[in-house]
Design a protein around this motif. Sequence first.
Motif, PDB file in Angstrom:
ATOM      1  N   VAL A  34     -25.871  65.444 -50.687  1.00  0.00           N
ATOM      2  CA  VAL A  34     -26.550  64.414 -51.485  1.00  0.00           C
ATOM      3  C   VAL A  34     -26.934  63.248 -50.586  1.00  0.00           C
ATOM      4  O   VAL A  34     -26.078  62.603 -49.976  1.00  0.00           O
ATOM      5  N   ARG A  35     -28.281  63.047 -50.478  1.00  0.00           N
ATOM      6  CA  ARG A  35     -28.773  61.949 -49.645  1.00  0.00           C
ATOM      7  C   ARG A  35     -28.800  60.629 -50.415  1.00  0.00           C
ATOM      8  O   ARG A  35     -28.583  59.571 -49.843  1.00  0.00           O
ATOM      9  N   ASP A  36     -29.005  60.655 -51.745  1.00  0.00           N
ATOM     10  CA  ASP A  36     -29.055  59.429 -52.571  1.00  0.00           C
ATOM     11  C   ASP A  36     -28.856  59.815 -54.035  1.00  0.00           C
ATOM     12  O   ASP A  36     -29.079  60.979 -54.418  1.00  0.00           O
ATOM     13  N   ILE A  37     -28.423  58.835 -54.817  1.00  0.00           N
ATOM     14  CA  ILE A  37     -28.253  59.040 -56.259  1.00  0.00           C
ATOM     15  C   ILE A  37     -28.992  57.911 -56.978  1.00  0.00           C
ATOM     16  O   ILE A  37     -28.781  56.726 -56.685  1.00  0.00           O
ATOM     17  N   ARG A  38     -29.889  58.302 -57.902  1.00  0.00           N
ATOM     18  CA  ARG A  38     -30.606  57.307 -58.702  1.00  0.00           C
ATOM     19  C   ARG A  38     -30.288  57.528 -60.181  1.00  0.00           C
ATOM     20  O   ARG A  38     -30.009  58.660 -60.601  1.00  0.00           O
TER      21      ARG A  38
END
Length: 765
Positions: A34-38
Motif C-alpha cells: 500500500v503506497r497511500d490510503i485515501r
Amino acid sequence: MKKQFNRFRVRTISALVVMAFAANAAWAVNPFKVRDIRVEGLQRVEPGTIFASLPFRVGDTYSDEQGSAAIRALFALGLFKDVRLEVNDDVLVVIVEERPTVADVDFVGAKEFDKDVLKKALREVGLAEGRPFDKALADRAEQELKRQYINKSLYGAEVVTTVTPVERNRVNLTFTVTEGEPAKIKDLRIVGNKAFSESTLRGLFDLDTGGWLSWYTKSDRYSRAKLNADQETLRSYYLARGYLEFRIDSTQVSISPNKQDISITINVTEGERYVVSGVKLEGNYLGKEDEFKSLVTIRPGEAYNADEVAQTTKAFTDYFGNFGFAFAHVEARPEIDRVNNRVAFVLQADPSRRAYVRRVIIGGNNRTRDEVIRREFRQFESSWYDGDRIRLSRDRVDRLGYFKEVSVDTQEVPGAPDQVDLLVTVAEKPTGSLQLGAGFSSAEKLALSFNIKQENAFGSGNYLGIEVNTSKYNRAIILSTTDPYFTADGVSRTIDLYHRVSKPYQDMGGNYSLATTGAGLRFGVPFTEVDRVYFGLNAERTTIRPGTNIPAAYLAYADKFGYSSATFPLTLGWARDDRDSTLAPTRGLYQRLGSEWAAFGDARYVKANYQYQQYIPLNKQFTIALNGELGLGKGLNGKSFPVFKNFYSGGLGSVRGFEQGTLGPRDVTGFTIGGAKKVTLNAEIIAPFPGAGNDRTLRLFGFFDAGNVFGENDPVRTQELRTSVGVGLSWISPVGPLRIAIANPIRKFPGDRIQKLQFQIGTSF
C-alpha cells in the motif's frame, strides 16, 4: 516499468454479503504494498476514526483477508450504511456513505408521559439526537415506547414512526402515538383460601377492581410490580398468622380481546396452622447467651409468626455487629412436627470473624457534597465495625431530608478478610421550593404570597429561605438562613431578619396595626443523637399604630408603656422528633419546647410553649393522632404581659368550629384580645378515604378538640374550655398539605363566633 492497474469494488448491504464477498475468489486481487490510503465520502466522521479501524497502514502489504477485515471493522462502527474499497495504482481508496443522524425526536399524541421521559427511555435503547440512525433502531424505539405504555396499563397503544430527511444527511423522527384507554382490572380472585375470607385478603392489596376514586388512585390499573408487592403482602399476612407452609401456587393474568379488561386469579395453598413449641440456641454466642436470649421475640405457645422470626435473626445479627462481627450468620432452622402441627426453632449462630471499616464510600450524591453526608456518620474509618453506629449513621443521613433513599451496604475487601468497606448510596430529591400563591376571602380580599426555600443550598446542607406575604391582616417579609454545622461538633446557627405588620383582630373597618421589626441569632446544640437544645437572642421593636376600631386593651397598654417597645428576648428551646413522616405520619412522637425571656428592654416578660404529638398505628390503614399544647406568659418587674405577645385560639391548629383566633378574653369594646395562657387538646382517628385503598396522600379523619386561652391573672378552668367534634379531609396536594374540617361545637358560650367549615394548607392539626 509497465504501469499496472488493479481495480476491484465491493458494495455491502449487510454483514452476510460482506462475508460472502470475502469468500468469493472471483473478487480476489494479488497482494500489493500500500503506497497511500485515501478516504472519500466523509461528512461528520473524522478521518482518524477510519484510519484507526483499518487493519493495515501505508507501507503494509494488502491482501483479500485484510480487505474483508477492514470492511467488517468499518461496518461495526455503526456509522456507515455503505462501505467500498477501491485500489488504484497501489493506492487504497476507502469510500463510505455515512448513516443519517437524528436531528430531532418529537412525539405526537403522547399525553400519559412527559416528552422528556420518553426521550430518556429511547436514549437507553440507543436513539437520541445526534446519534446515527437506522431502521432497526427505529423498530427498537417503537417497541420501547409500547413497553412504556404497557407499564401504564395502556395495552392498546399504537405507535407509528415517521422519518423525514432534512439537510446535511439528517432525519427528523416523529412518533405518533394513539394511546387509547387504559386497561382496567375487572376481576381479581383469590382461590384456595379457607382460613380468611376473600374480601379480607383482597383488602390487603393496593390493586383492586376500582371505585369512584380510581381516577385518582389508579388502583384498578394493572402493574406487574404492584401485583408482586401485593402477593408478598398476602404471603406475609399468612406467615405472620401461623401458616408456615403457605404458598402461592400460580398467578394467571388475562386480558380481553379488546385489551380493555384484565382478570387476575391467584391460586394459593394455605397449609396447616403451626404453633411454636420452643426455641433453643446453638453455635457461638461469644459467651453472651443470656443477652442474646433477651432479644428473642419468638413466643412458644403462640402461632408461628414469620415477622418475629425475621426480627429475632436480624436482632442477633445486629447485636453481633455491635462487637465488630460484620459477617455474622444466624439461621433460624425450623423443626416441624406435622402430626401435632407444632414447630420448634433452632437459632444457629456463627459470628465468623471480627472486622473493622477501611473506608466509607459515598455514591449517588450528584449535588450534595460528600462532607454533608460524611459529617453525619458516627462509624469512622479505620475503626472497629459497629452495627449500632452504622444504623445510627444511616438514620442521621436519612433525617437530613435531602434524599429519597439511603442505604448502607457492607463490602468485603479483597485480600483483607478482617476489613470491610461501607457503601453509602443515596438517591437525591429536590430540596428547593418556589411558591407563588394567591388567595381570596370575604375578610382579607386578595392576598398574595411568595416563598422560596432551599433546604440544601448549593449542596452545602445549609438552609436559605425568603418569605413574602401581602395578606390584609398579616403582611410579612422574612429572611432566614441556617448552618447546621456552624462548628465541627454539629452546633447549628440560625440568623433571622423579619418585618411583620399584623392586625390580630379581623374586624371590618379597622385600620390600626402592629408593626414588628427584628433580627435573631439562634444556636442549636446537640445533647444526644435525638435531642437538640436551642438558645439565642432576638432584638425587636414593636409599634402599635393607632387607627379606627383599635381595641381598648391596646390603647391601655400604649398609655401605660408607650406606643413603641424595644425588647431583647433570650430564647431557649428543645426539640425531639422520631415520627416516620412529617407530611403523613402514622407512628412516632414529636415534642417541642420553646421559651422567651425578656429580661431587659421596654417590655419585660417570660413566655413558654410546649407541644406534644403522638401517632399510634392501629393497623395498616387506621391511626390515632394525639396533640397537646400548653402556653404560659407572664409579665416581669411589675409590668403586665405585653398584649402583642398574647396567645390565640380557635380555628384550624387549635379548636376547630370556632373562627380563627376568636376564643379567650375580650376587652371592654368586645374585641377578642387573646391571653397569656393557652390550652389545646386534639384527638384524631385517621382512616383511608373511601375508594382510595391504602393511599396515604388522601385520608379522612374524625376529631375531638378542646381548648381556650386565659388572661394573665385568670385561673385555667376546664369548664371554660370550648370543645368540638367533626370530620375532615387531609390531602397532600401538589401545592402542599391541605386540610378541610367540618366541625360542630359542643361546648360554646354566648358571643363565641362559630365557623363550621374551615380549610388551611400546611397545618398538622
